[in-house]
Write a protein that holds these residues in place. Structure first.
Motif, PDB file in Angstrom:
ATOM      1  N   GLY A  27      12.104   2.882  46.875  1.00 36.39           N
ATOM      2  CA  GLY A  27      12.118   1.620  47.595  1.00 36.39           C
ATOM      3  C   GLY A  27      13.507   1.254  48.087  1.00 36.39           C
ATOM      4  O   GLY A  27      13.676   0.713  49.189  1.00 36.39           O
ATOM      5  N   VAL A  28      14.521   1.560  47.282  1.00 33.07           N
ATOM      6  CA  VAL A  28      15.909   1.287  47.678  1.00 33.07           C
ATOM      7  C   VAL A  28      16.300   2.150  48.867  1.00 33.07           C
ATOM      8  O   VAL A  28      16.934   1.682  49.820  1.00 33.07           O
ATOM      9  CB  VAL A  28      16.855   1.545  46.487  1.00 33.07           C
ATOM     10  CG1 VAL A  28      18.312   1.436  46.930  1.00 33.07           C
ATOM     11  CG2 VAL A  28      16.562   0.571  45.363  1.00 33.07           C
ATOM     12  N   GLU A  30      14.313   3.508  51.111  1.00 38.09           N
ATOM     13  CA  GLU A  30      13.618   3.069  52.323  1.00 38.09           C
ATOM     14  C   GLU A  30      14.210   1.765  52.847  1.00 38.09           C
ATOM     15  O   GLU A  30      14.332   1.575  54.064  1.00 38.09           O
ATOM     16  CB  GLU A  30      12.129   2.910  52.052  1.00 38.09           C
ATOM     17  CG  GLU A  30      11.343   2.617  53.329  1.00 38.09           C
ATOM     18  CD  GLU A  30       9.856   2.468  53.085  1.00 38.09           C
ATOM     19  OE1 GLU A  30       9.078   3.061  53.840  1.00 38.09           O
ATOM     20  OE2 GLU A  30       9.485   1.747  52.130  1.00 38.09           O
ATOM     21  N   SER A  31      14.592   0.866  51.956  1.00 37.93           N
ATOM     22  CA  SER A  31      15.202  -0.387  52.405  1.00 37.93           C
ATOM     23  C   SER A  31      16.480  -0.130  53.175  1.00 37.93           C
ATOM     24  O   SER A  31      16.770  -0.794  54.177  1.00 37.93           O
ATOM     25  CB  SER A  31      15.492  -1.287  51.196  1.00 37.93           C
ATOM     26  OG  SER A  31      14.288  -1.696  50.576  1.00 37.93           O
ATOM     27  N   GLU A  32      17.258   0.865  52.717  1.00 38.41           N
ATOM     28  CA  GLU A  32      18.482   1.216  53.424  1.00 38.41           C
ATOM     29  C   GLU A  32      18.158   1.776  54.810  1.00 38.41           C
ATOM     30  O   GLU A  32      18.838   1.468  55.795  1.00 38.41           O
ATOM     31  CB  GLU A  32      19.266   2.246  52.605  1.00 38.41           C
ATOM     32  CG  GLU A  32      20.639   2.567  53.142  1.00 38.41           C
ATOM     33  CD  GLU A  32      21.614   1.412  52.991  1.00 38.41           C
ATOM     34  OE1 GLU A  32      22.617   1.394  53.750  1.00 38.41           O
ATOM     35  OE2 GLU A  32      21.375   0.515  52.145  1.00 38.41           O
ATOM     36  N   SER A  35      17.158  -0.998  57.128  1.00 33.01           N
ATOM     37  CA  SER A  35      18.208  -1.973  57.431  1.00 33.01           C
ATOM     38  C   SER A  35      18.927  -1.647  58.731  1.00 33.01           C
ATOM     39  O   SER A  35      19.698  -2.469  59.241  1.00 33.01           O
ATOM     40  CB  SER A  35      19.222  -2.023  56.284  1.00 33.01           C
ATOM     41  OG  SER A  35      19.989  -0.814  56.227  1.00 33.01           O
ATOM     42  N   GLY A 226       7.615   0.811  54.812  1.00 33.84           N
ATOM     43  CA  GLY A 226       7.838  -0.346  53.956  1.00 33.84           C
ATOM     44  C   GLY A 226       7.104  -0.291  52.628  1.00 33.84           C
ATOM     45  O   GLY A 226       7.200  -1.243  51.843  1.00 33.84           O
ATOM     46  N   ARG A 229       8.301   1.362  47.957  1.00 35.01           N
ATOM     47  CA  ARG A 229       8.587   0.677  46.681  1.00 35.01           C
ATOM     48  C   ARG A 229       7.425   0.870  45.697  1.00 35.01           C
ATOM     49  O   ARG A 229       7.625   0.751  44.486  1.00 35.01           O
ATOM     50  CB  ARG A 229       8.835  -0.808  46.926  1.00 35.01           C
ATOM     51  CG  ARG A 229       7.660  -1.557  47.524  1.00 35.01           C
ATOM     52  CD  ARG A 229       8.006  -3.001  47.819  1.00 35.01           C
ATOM     53  NE  ARG A 229       6.875  -3.733  48.397  1.00 35.01           N
ATOM     54  CZ  ARG A 229       6.565  -3.714  49.696  1.00 35.01           C
ATOM     55  NH1 ARG A 229       7.312  -2.992  50.537  1.00 35.01           N
ATOM     56  NH2 ARG A 229       5.523  -4.379  50.151  1.00 35.01           N
TER      57      ARG A 229
END
Length: 233
Positions: A27-28, A30-32, A35, A226, A229
């Motif tokens: 999840g981290v 993918e968040s990066e 962004s 998305g 996570r």
């Protein structure tokens, strides 16, 4: 476009250089990725259904060939067909294909992350059953065609198909290799982000941060943008 590509370079540079805890927090990662702006690349084009149809028909015919070979042997046993070199060649070709089926299916099965697909078991079972039936006819059914070489070929095909079925049964990972169609990336932006996700996975595998045998890459790339996570749960 340049902003998107610059963002991709930044994210992939971060993936190459960062020290990731274990287990990896997808999840981290993918968040990066999300962004940064999605790179404005041309999404991959799938094959045209019109041009793809002959390929599917050819594949279906090849998979059906072992069963057709068995039908020929049955008709030979019943006296419905005579003895000829052309007939022997056709049967021999059918069981060469039967011998190849489990190896081709293994590659497909492995490419889907060793997930069980009903089609894999069906085509292998049909191929193996026709080979086993052919062996029975050649040995005890009064069918004399192709000589000992054909007997060895159908025996090898039967054993190879049975071997794959055992591997499929006991070596598959739990779960399905597919996700609902409406859960797959659909938009141009999502396809571009998914391309970056694929590159990130490739880097992590090459770095040895994750072992590709411990993750299901096709399933991860089928997950909606998305949703990585969920893997951390």
């Amino acid at each position: 476009m340049s902003d998107g590509l610059d963002g991709v370079d930044q994210v992939l540079g971060w993936v190459r250089a960062s020290d990731f805890s274990q287990p990896v927090q997808w999840g981290v990662i993918e968040s990066e990725i999300l962004s940064k702006p999605a790179p404005d690349l041309d999404p991959p084009m799938g094959p045209s259904p019109i041009f793809g149809l002959p390929i599917y028909l050819l594949g279906a015919l090849l998979y059906a060939f072992p069963a057709l070979g068995f039908i020929v042997l049955i008709s030979r046993a019943n006296g419905a067909t005579g003895d000829s070199d052309a007939l022997a060649s056709a049967v021999f070709m059918a069981y060469l294909i039967a011998l190849a089926v489990p190896f081709v299916t293994f590659q497909i099965w492995h490419g889907f992350g060793r997930r069980r697909r009903l089609m894999d078991s069906l085509v292998t079972a049909v191929s193996g059953a026709s080979a086993a039936g052919a062996f029975t006819l050649l040995q005890w059914g009064g069918v004399d065609i192709g000589g000992s070489l054909l007997v060895l070929l159908v025996l090898a095909a039967a054993v190879a198909n049975l071997g794959f079925l055992v591997l499929w049964l006991f070596g598959s990972r739990p779960g399905s290799p597919t996700t609902p169609r409406n859960a797959r990336p659909q938009s141009r932006e999502d396809l571009n982000y998914n391309n970056v996700r694929a590159q990130a996975i490739e880097i992590l595998v090459k770095r040895g941060v994750v072992n590709e045998r411990d993750i299901d890459i096709p399933a991860m790339l089928n997950m909606p943008i998305g949703s990585w996570r969920q893997l951390d749960a």
